[in-house]
Design a protein around this motif. Sequence first.
Motif, PDB file in Angstrom:
ATOM      1  N   TYR A 196       5.484 -15.954  -8.168  1.00 34.54           N
ATOM      2  CA  TYR A 196       4.199 -16.608  -8.479  1.00 34.54           C
ATOM      3  C   TYR A 196       3.264 -16.639  -7.268  1.00 34.54           C
ATOM      4  CZ  TYR A 196       7.258 -18.653 -12.133  1.00 34.54           C
ATOM      5  OH  TYR A 196       8.169 -18.845 -13.124  1.00 34.54           O
ATOM      6  N   GLU A 197       3.570 -15.862  -6.268  1.00 33.76           N
ATOM      7  CA  GLU A 197       2.678 -15.741  -5.106  1.00 33.76           C
ATOM      8  C   GLU A 197       1.675 -14.624  -5.384  1.00 33.76           C
ATOM      9  OE1 GLU A 197       2.960 -17.685  -1.958  1.00 33.76           O
ATOM     10  OE2 GLU A 197       3.781 -18.791  -3.654  1.00 33.76           O
ATOM     11  N   HIS A 198       0.536 -14.699  -4.685  1.00 34.74           N
ATOM     12  CA  HIS A 198      -0.462 -13.656  -4.864  1.00 34.74           C
ATOM     13  C   HIS A 198       0.019 -12.356  -4.215  1.00 34.74           C
ATOM     14  CE1 HIS A 198      -4.679 -11.926  -3.977  1.00 34.74           C
ATOM     15  NE2 HIS A 198      -4.148 -11.394  -5.042  1.00 34.74           N
ATOM     16  N   ALA A 199       0.172 -11.348  -5.007  1.00 33.45           N
ATOM     17  CA  ALA A 199       0.613 -10.047  -4.497  1.00 33.45           C
ATOM     18  C   ALA A 199      -0.222  -8.955  -5.164  1.00 33.45           C
ATOM     19  CB  ALA A 199       2.092  -9.834  -4.809  1.00 33.45           C
ATOM     20  N   GLU A 200      -0.680  -7.988  -4.376  1.00 33.14           N
ATOM     21  CA  GLU A 200      -1.495  -6.897  -4.929  1.00 33.14           C
ATOM     22  C   GLU A 200      -1.057  -5.570  -4.350  1.00 33.14           C
ATOM     23  OE1 GLU A 200      -3.846  -7.051  -7.246  1.00 33.14           O
ATOM     24  OE2 GLU A 200      -3.740  -9.238  -7.344  1.00 33.14           O
ATOM     25  N   GLY A 201      -1.075  -4.566  -5.183  1.00 32.42           N
ATOM     26  CA  GLY A 201      -0.793  -3.213  -4.713  1.00 32.42           C
ATOM     27  C   GLY A 201      -2.078  -2.401  -4.674  1.00 32.42           C
ATOM     28  N   PHE A 202      -2.245  -1.620  -3.616  1.00 32.38           N
ATOM     29  CA  PHE A 202      -3.452  -0.800  -3.479  1.00 32.38           C
ATOM     30  C   PHE A 202      -3.078   0.628  -3.102  1.00 32.38           C
ATOM     31  CE2 PHE A 202      -4.691  -5.059  -1.759  1.00 32.38           C
ATOM     32  CZ  PHE A 202      -5.530  -5.436  -2.797  1.00 32.38           C
ATOM     33  N   ALA A 203      -3.901   1.569  -3.546  1.00 35.26           N
ATOM     34  CA  ALA A 203      -3.840   2.902  -2.960  1.00 35.26           C
ATOM     35  C   ALA A 203      -4.315   2.727  -1.518  1.00 35.26           C
ATOM     36  CB  ALA A 203      -4.747   3.860  -3.717  1.00 35.26           C
ATOM     37  N   ALA A 204      -3.530   3.199  -0.565  1.00 36.75           N
ATOM     38  CA  ALA A 204      -3.833   2.919   0.843  1.00 36.75           C
ATOM     39  C   ALA A 204      -5.244   3.357   1.210  1.00 36.75           C
ATOM     40  CB  ALA A 204      -2.801   3.606   1.739  1.00 36.75           C
ATOM     41  N   GLY A 205      -5.701   4.462   0.627  1.00 38.29           N
ATOM     42  CA  GLY A 205      -7.030   4.974   0.936  1.00 38.29           C
ATOM     43  C   GLY A 205      -8.151   4.099   0.392  1.00 38.29           C
ATOM     44  N   GLU A 206      -7.833   3.193  -0.518  1.00 38.45           N
ATOM     45  CA  GLU A 206      -8.840   2.312  -1.113  1.00 38.45           C
ATOM     46  C   GLU A 206      -9.120   1.080  -0.265  1.00 38.45           C
ATOM     47  OE1 GLU A 206     -10.790   3.976  -3.579  1.00 38.45           O
ATOM     48  OE2 GLU A 206     -10.867   1.914  -4.309  1.00 38.45           O
ATOM     49  N   LEU A 207      -8.255   0.796   0.700  1.00 37.46           N
ATOM     50  CA  LEU A 207      -8.394  -0.441   1.492  1.00 37.46           C
ATOM     51  C   LEU A 207      -9.814  -0.635   1.977  1.00 37.46           C
ATOM     52  CD1 LEU A 207      -5.206  -0.485   3.746  1.00 37.46           C
ATOM     53  CD2 LEU A 207      -5.854  -2.205   2.037  1.00 37.46           C
ATOM     54  N   LYS A 208     -10.355   0.429   2.598  1.00 37.78           N
ATOM     55  CA  LYS A 208     -11.673   0.314   3.225  1.00 37.78           C
ATOM     56  C   LYS A 208     -12.789   0.205   2.196  1.00 37.78           C
ATOM     57  CE  LYS A 208     -11.601   5.332   3.936  1.00 37.78           C
ATOM     58  NZ  LYS A 208     -10.265   5.461   3.287  1.00 37.78           N
ATOM     59  N   ILE A 265       0.824  -1.207   0.000  1.00 34.64           N
ATOM     60  CA  ILE A 265       0.000   0.000   0.000  1.00 34.64           C
ATOM     61  C   ILE A 265       0.862   1.262   0.000  1.00 34.64           C
ATOM     62  CG2 ILE A 265      -1.976  -1.120   1.132  1.00 34.64           C
ATOM     63  CD1 ILE A 265      -1.118   0.254   3.772  1.00 34.64           C
ATOM     64  N   GLY A 266       0.327   2.317  -0.604  1.00 28.99           N
ATOM     65  CA  GLY A 266       1.028   3.599  -0.614  1.00 28.99           C
ATOM     66  C   GLY A 266       0.070   4.701  -1.006  1.00 28.99           C
ATOM     67  N   ARG A 267       0.497   5.933  -0.770  1.00 34.25           N
ATOM     68  CA  ARG A 267      -0.282   7.121  -1.157  1.00 34.25           C
ATOM     69  C   ARG A 267       0.618   8.055  -1.952  1.00 34.25           C
ATOM     70  NH1 ARG A 267      -4.971   8.841   1.849  1.00 34.25           N
ATOM     71  NH2 ARG A 267      -5.576   7.162   3.245  1.00 34.25           N
ATOM     72  N   GLY A 268       0.025   8.850  -2.806  1.00 35.19           N
ATOM     73  CA  GLY A 268       0.824   9.821  -3.564  1.00 35.19           C
ATOM     74  C   GLY A 268       1.912   9.096  -4.339  1.00 35.19           C
ATOM     75  N   LEU A 269       3.140   9.563  -4.219  1.00 33.03           N
ATOM     76  CA  LEU A 269       4.230   8.907  -4.932  1.00 33.03           C
ATOM     77  C   LEU A 269       4.450   7.479  -4.427  1.00 33.03           C
ATOM     78  CD1 LEU A 269       6.842  11.818  -5.199  1.00 33.03           C
ATOM     79  CD2 LEU A 269       5.283  10.988  -6.970  1.00 33.03           C
ATOM     80  N   GLY A 270       3.960   7.183  -3.224  1.00 34.40           N
ATOM     81  CA  GLY A 270       4.075   5.819  -2.700  1.00 34.40           C
ATOM     82  C   GLY A 270       3.138   4.836  -3.394  1.00 34.40           C
ATOM     83  N   TYR A 271       2.113   5.355  -4.057  1.00 33.41           N
ATOM     84  CA  TYR A 271       1.149   4.464  -4.715  1.00 33.41           C
ATOM     85  C   TYR A 271       1.766   3.695  -5.888  1.00 33.41           C
ATOM     86  CZ  TYR A 271      -2.922   3.120  -7.532  1.00 33.41           C
ATOM     87  OH  TYR A 271      -3.819   2.432  -8.313  1.00 33.41           O
TER      88      TYR A 271
END
Length: 361
Positions: free
Chosen positions: A245-257, A224-230
């Motif tokens: 090959y493992e499940h990995a996902e990136g999210f905008a931190a504010g989208e978690l909820k 997770i990250g915001r701004g440039l961290g996203y």
Amino acid sequence: GKGGYDHYMLKEIYEQPTALRQTIRGRIDTLNDDVILDSFPPGSFDEVTSVQFVACGTSYHAAVYAAGLLNESGVPAQAYLANEYGVSEPPIPENALVVGVSQSGETADTLEALRYADAVGARTLVVTNVVGSTAARECTDAMYIRAGPEIGVAATKTFTSQVASLALLGERLIRDVTGTPSRFSAELLDSLSRLPSDVQQTLDDSTADELAELFDGSDAYFFIGRGLGYPVALEGALKFKEISYEHAEGFAAGELKHGPLALVTPDTPVFAVFTGQHTEKMLNNVKEVQSRGAPVIAVVGDESEEVHRVADEVLTFPEAPAYASGIMANVQLQLVAYHAARRLGRPIDKPRNLAKSVTVE
Ligand code: M6R
């Protein structure tokens, strides 16, 4: 050869200080806080009013990063996935500059997007590693990232050199479009010139290997990250899934909820990218996932006491402005992905189903 490393990917990760030195060589005038781009002297982009980036995969993440930098400084910019741009053919505003970002300069989706832009009369520019590539030949302009050849399918040093190149190009654009240097200008150029040694220190001090061991066998890995961290979170997840090959996902931190939080359990470690921007909000997101039992690994500047206190684990880098912090955080995440994949015995330099250069649409 691999120069003593087990894989090209690791060699290329460790080549980043050198690659960065090549990228910035002769391009920063620290005395006068100026950027010197031979092909783009001051005034090169005087008529430009906005920027559209088109790119795929890792290069798209570099483009999101660059769009963030430009927007912060008052230049309207948007990053598009080249494959989506190519199919939707969005309107291109008058005086928009269309910038392709492509390590190889041969990615079919990116070429298609650039050809569309060219066909409707837009000025095109490609930021690429390969001199004489198709994109370099076809675009109005080219800027070379000078990272040296990259053999591993996973893009590592070329991401770093792309982000650095895009920052330099961005600085020229900001000055030409807005008529003044960005308010971060001096800081940005200074941190760029320190980046080769800061990245070296990040590599030297990394504990990514132990961390990969600690979380071996988890159900999934979130970033997770915001701004440039996203874009750094997106890139961290892409690298991780691509070679482990493992499940990995990136999210905008504010989208978690807004959905992803349903996936979070004690068996899903969360890597939280801290760049020095939006720290309080990031810490709230950290608490959000910790309260669901997820261990949090903060990727953070080494002086950030509060973050160190809250996180379960840390991966650190020398304290720096947000722009440079994101690059160093990415270096840590490259190492995490590498060590996780190595533990699993994956064919790191040639992951299944993937090619270095994707020349089909
Ligand atoms: O050569 P390009 O930068 O245009 O390639 C775009 C993507 O295919 C590439 O970045 C891909 O996502 C990486 N191999 C991921 O590590």
